[in-house]
Design a protein around this motif. Structure first.
Motif, PDB file in Angstrom:
ATOM      1  N   VAL A 347       0.955  -0.982   0.315  1.00 14.36           N
ATOM      2  CA  VAL A 347       0.181  -0.222  -0.287  1.00 14.36           C
ATOM      3  C   VAL A 347       1.271   0.643   0.618  1.00 14.36           C
ATOM      4  CG1 VAL A 347      -1.446   1.495   1.528  1.00 14.36           C
ATOM      5  CG2 VAL A 347      -1.668  -1.057   1.122  1.00 14.36           C
ATOM      6  N   PHE A 348       1.977   1.061   0.767  1.00 13.49           N
ATOM      7  CA  PHE A 348       2.773   2.099   1.259  1.00 13.49           C
ATOM      8  C   PHE A 348       4.075   2.568   0.377  1.00 13.49           C
ATOM      9  CE2 PHE A 348       0.068   2.331   4.492  1.00 13.49           C
ATOM     10  CZ  PHE A 348      -0.186   4.006   4.800  1.00 13.49           C
ATOM     11  N   ILE A 369       0.508  11.678   4.047  1.00 15.92           N
ATOM     12  CA  ILE A 369       0.723  10.594   5.312  1.00 15.92           C
ATOM     13  C   ILE A 369       1.529  10.242   5.603  1.00 15.92           C
ATOM     14  CG2 ILE A 369      -0.124   8.438   5.530  1.00 15.92           C
ATOM     15  CD1 ILE A 369      -2.020   8.439   2.600  1.00 15.92           C
ATOM     16  N   VAL A 370       1.529  10.184   7.087  1.00 18.42           N
ATOM     17  CA  VAL A 370       3.618  10.154   7.549  1.00 18.42           C
ATOM     18  C   VAL A 370       3.393   9.086   8.637  1.00 18.42           C
ATOM     19  CG1 VAL A 370       5.052  11.048   8.861  1.00 18.42           C
ATOM     20  CG2 VAL A 370       3.765  12.824   7.702  1.00 18.42           C
ATOM     21  N   GLU A 379       7.161  10.403   4.445  1.00 18.83           N
ATOM     22  CA  GLU A 379       5.434  10.939   4.566  1.00 18.83           C
ATOM     23  C   GLU A 379       5.607  10.946   2.741  1.00 18.83           C
ATOM     24  OE1 GLU A 379       6.016  14.820   5.628  1.00 18.83           O
ATOM     25  OE2 GLU A 379       4.420  15.572   3.885  1.00 18.83           O
ATOM     26  N   PHE A 380       4.306  10.544   2.703  1.00 19.77           N
ATOM     27  CA  PHE A 380       3.874   9.763   1.800  1.00 19.77           C
ATOM     28  C   PHE A 380       2.343  11.199   0.895  1.00 19.77           C
ATOM     29  CE2 PHE A 380       5.339   5.488   1.752  1.00 19.77           C
ATOM     30  CZ  PHE A 380       5.783   5.848   2.492  1.00 19.77           C
ATOM     31  N   SER A 381       2.543  11.179  -1.178  1.00 22.05           N
ATOM     32  CA  SER A 381       1.024  11.497  -0.853  1.00 22.05           C
ATOM     33  C   SER A 381      -0.008  11.164  -0.433  1.00 22.05           C
ATOM     34  CB  SER A 381       1.572  11.740  -2.551  1.00 22.05           C
ATOM     35  OG  SER A 381       1.387  10.327  -3.040  1.00 22.05           O
ATOM     36  N   ARG A 385       2.567   7.318  -2.230  1.00 25.82           N
ATOM     37  CA  ARG A 385       3.856   7.861  -2.606  1.00 25.82           C
ATOM     38  C   ARG A 385       4.588   8.374  -1.772  1.00 25.82           C
ATOM     39  NH1 ARG A 385       2.945   4.709  -7.389  1.00 25.82           N
ATOM     40  NH2 ARG A 385       1.760   3.518  -8.087  1.00 25.82           N
ATOM     41  N   LEU A 386       6.153   7.124  -1.584  1.00 27.16           N
ATOM     42  CA  LEU A 386       7.597   8.153  -0.768  1.00 27.16           C
ATOM     43  C   LEU A 386       7.239   9.322  -1.503  1.00 27.16           C
ATOM     44  CD1 LEU A 386       8.747   8.090   2.043  1.00 27.16           C
ATOM     45  CD2 LEU A 386      10.562   6.706  -0.090  1.00 27.16           C
ATOM     46  N   ILE A 387       7.099  10.196  -0.698  1.00 27.84           N
ATOM     47  CA  ILE A 387       7.751  11.924  -0.833  1.00 27.84           C
ATOM     48  C   ILE A 387       9.482  12.339  -0.829  1.00 27.84           C
ATOM     49  CG2 ILE A 387       7.197  14.355  -1.301  1.00 27.84           C
ATOM     50  CD1 ILE A 387       4.612  13.892  -0.555  1.00 27.84           C
TER      51      ILE A 387
END
Ligand SMILES: [Zn+2]
Ligand SMILES: [Zn+2]
Length: 510
Positions: A347-348, A369-370, A379-381, A385-387
């Motif tokens: 998912v992440f 989302i953190v 931190e994810f969008s 997706r990992l930002i």
């Protein structure tokens, strides 16, 4: 000896009580041992629980199974020896939250191949220089199996070796001579502590039971400092009870190392290929401790109706429940969305593979989302997706804070609450600054348990979760509502109202 056992099992029915007379082990010390090493769930603070006889017998069975003894559930002669044996202070069962037991208990390894270490002191019986050469020999046992290089480095070493005694400041006090002889912390902590109340020796005569062989214990503790957990394979180095001599690693130890380090490069890249699967499939140990080979097996998925939940959070208006490496998504209470549970790694996207548990997560006000782990965050969008990755000090937290247990945004004042066990901070995402006057004690929120596993805002109400229970919080009264806690499983998840929890814990107040 044998007649003693028969005598007391007949006479006293339960063997735990038997021990009070025969072995001077109290029910309390049995419970203490079982909870300390992960065979009984830990008690929830603030509740007057007693473990049921059945729960204790179950715990004893698990302990016997791990040690390779017949699972009688009774404290017979062989079992009672385990309580008194020299052993490592690290938990055997890292998580006992699900009834089905955790099959693979890998912790995280170092995300690099060159690891530094330093020996702080010697023991009262072995000089520092001797400890240093024994450590070097112990590290050399492990090095080839992860392709690792160890360097002695005095400042900020990854692995710090020291002799300490009794309470030494890490929350895991030693117990004087005998029983617990050492413990070590997994990466990224890496410390190895040896109990200086032991009589440490260098290859002592095996008959000399008072002397503890430093090398044998060091090889085991290095395993922990590299990220391995205890193994139930008796011939392995990672077996929790003291065994001498240690000459080489067992295949079970080697498989664990391979799984931890085969994907690590020196460039800190942690992208895991499935290259290890084949090696893992060729395992020979009876119960694999380090394999994910059978992971499609349904038995591995924890039962949402009987577990403690790593954390729960509301993201994009849905309830996300995390347990072990799984995530469930619910659109409403009791309504699990189709296709769940999924592995949270699916998912992440971009979450480092060595992260095997999610305990702290929240949705920022901007929709990102953190996920937090130790001093780091990812931190994810809003599309998962990992930002970016960062350090929690970016939230203006003091550098001493090593972990956040819960983070959530209050709908009452739109502030972000950063909770660390007994205290919390209030962060303003609009200004990027911490509000003044923090940290405050969790006790400011009356009737809310600590530490909280999760805090969520759901349909305008704030809820706190701990273990199998939850509380509703009144933002105006700043306290939990009177008629809480209630059982989480039966109210939030599609679970039958069974009294199954009562088998493990009896709440005397209920
Ligand atoms: Zn250990
Ligand atoms: Zn310690």
């Amino acid at each position: 000896m044998y007649s003693n056992v028969v005598f007391c099992s007949l006479l006293l029915f339960g063997s735990v009580t038997c021990l009070i007379r025969e072995e001077e082990l109290t029910v309390l010390s049995v419970q203490e041992f079982l909870t300390k090493y992960g065979y009984l769930p830990e008690k929830i603070k603030g509740f007057d629980y007693t473990y049921t006889k059945q729960a204790i017998a179950d715990g004893v069975k698990k302990m016997q199974a791990f040690a390779g003894l017949p699972q009688t559930g009774r404290i017979d002669v062989e079992t009672s020896k385990l309580f008194k044996m020299k052993r490592c202070g690290v938990k055997d069962i890292v998580k006992t939250k699900s009834t089905r037991g955790k099959r693979y208990i890998l912790q995280q390894g170092w995300d690099k191949k060159t690891i530094t270490y330093s020996v702080l002191n010697g023991s009262s019986t072995l000089q520092k220089s001797r400890i240093e050469s024994l450590m070097a020999a112990g590290l050399a046992v492990w090095a080839p199996h992860g392709g690792l290089t160890f360097r002695q480095h005095e400042t900020k070493p990854d692995i710090q070796v020291s002799f300490v005694s009794r309470d030494h400041g890490d929350g895991f006090p030693f117990d004087g001579p005998g029983r617990v002889v050492a413990h070590a912390f997994p990466p990224p902590h890496g410390a190895m502590h040896f109990d200086d109340d032991e009589l440490w020796g260098d290859n002592p005569n095996e008959e000399d039971e008072d002397v503890t062989d430093f090398f044998a214990v060091a090889v085991h503790e290095i395993g922990h400092a590299l990220g391995l957990s205890h193994s139930n394979v008796k011939a392995s180095v990672m077996y929790p009870y003291y065994q001498v001599p240690v000459e080489k690693l067992h295949e079970d130890d080697i498989l664990g190392m391979r799984e931890l380090y085969s994907s690590v490069t020196n460039e800190n890249s942690r992208e895991v290929s499935e290259a290890t699967t084949e090696a893992v499939n060729s395992r020979s140990s009876v119960v694999p401790r380090f394999t994910k080979a059978d992971s499609e097996d349904e038995e591995d998925i924890p039962d949402l109706c009987f577990t403690y939940y790593d954390t729960i959070q509301v993201i994009q208006g849905k309830i996300f429940v995390f347990e072990e490496e799984w995530v469930w998504v619910l659109s409403e209470r009791k309504q699990i969305e189709k296709g769940y549970p999924k592995r949270f790694h699916d998912v992440f996207v971009g979450l480092p593979k060595y992260i095997n548990v999610i305990k702290t997560i929240y949705e920022k006000r901007n929709g990102h989302i953190v996920i937090f782990l130790n001093r780091n965050y990812w931190e994810f969008s809003s599309r998962f997706r990992l930002i970016k990755r960062g350090r929690i000090t970016e939230y203006s937290l003091p550098p001493q804070v090593s972990e956040l247990t819960t983070v959530f945004v209050s709908n009452y004042n739109n502030r972000t609450y950063l909770i660390e066990e007994e205290r919390f901070w209030r962060f303003n995402e609009d200004t990027g600054k911490m509000d003044r006057g923090y940290p405050k004690k969790m006790s400011a929120w009356r009737k809310v348990p600590t530490p909280v596993d999760a805090a969520i805002v759901w349909k305008g109400d704030t809820f706190f979760f701990q273990g199998p229970r939850f509380w509703r919080f009144d933002n105006r009264l700043i306290q939990a509502h009177e008629y809480y806690p209630l059982p989480t499983a039966q109210i939030w998840f599609p679970c039958d109202p069974t009294p199954e929890m009562a088998r493990y814990l009896t709440n005397e107040e209920a």
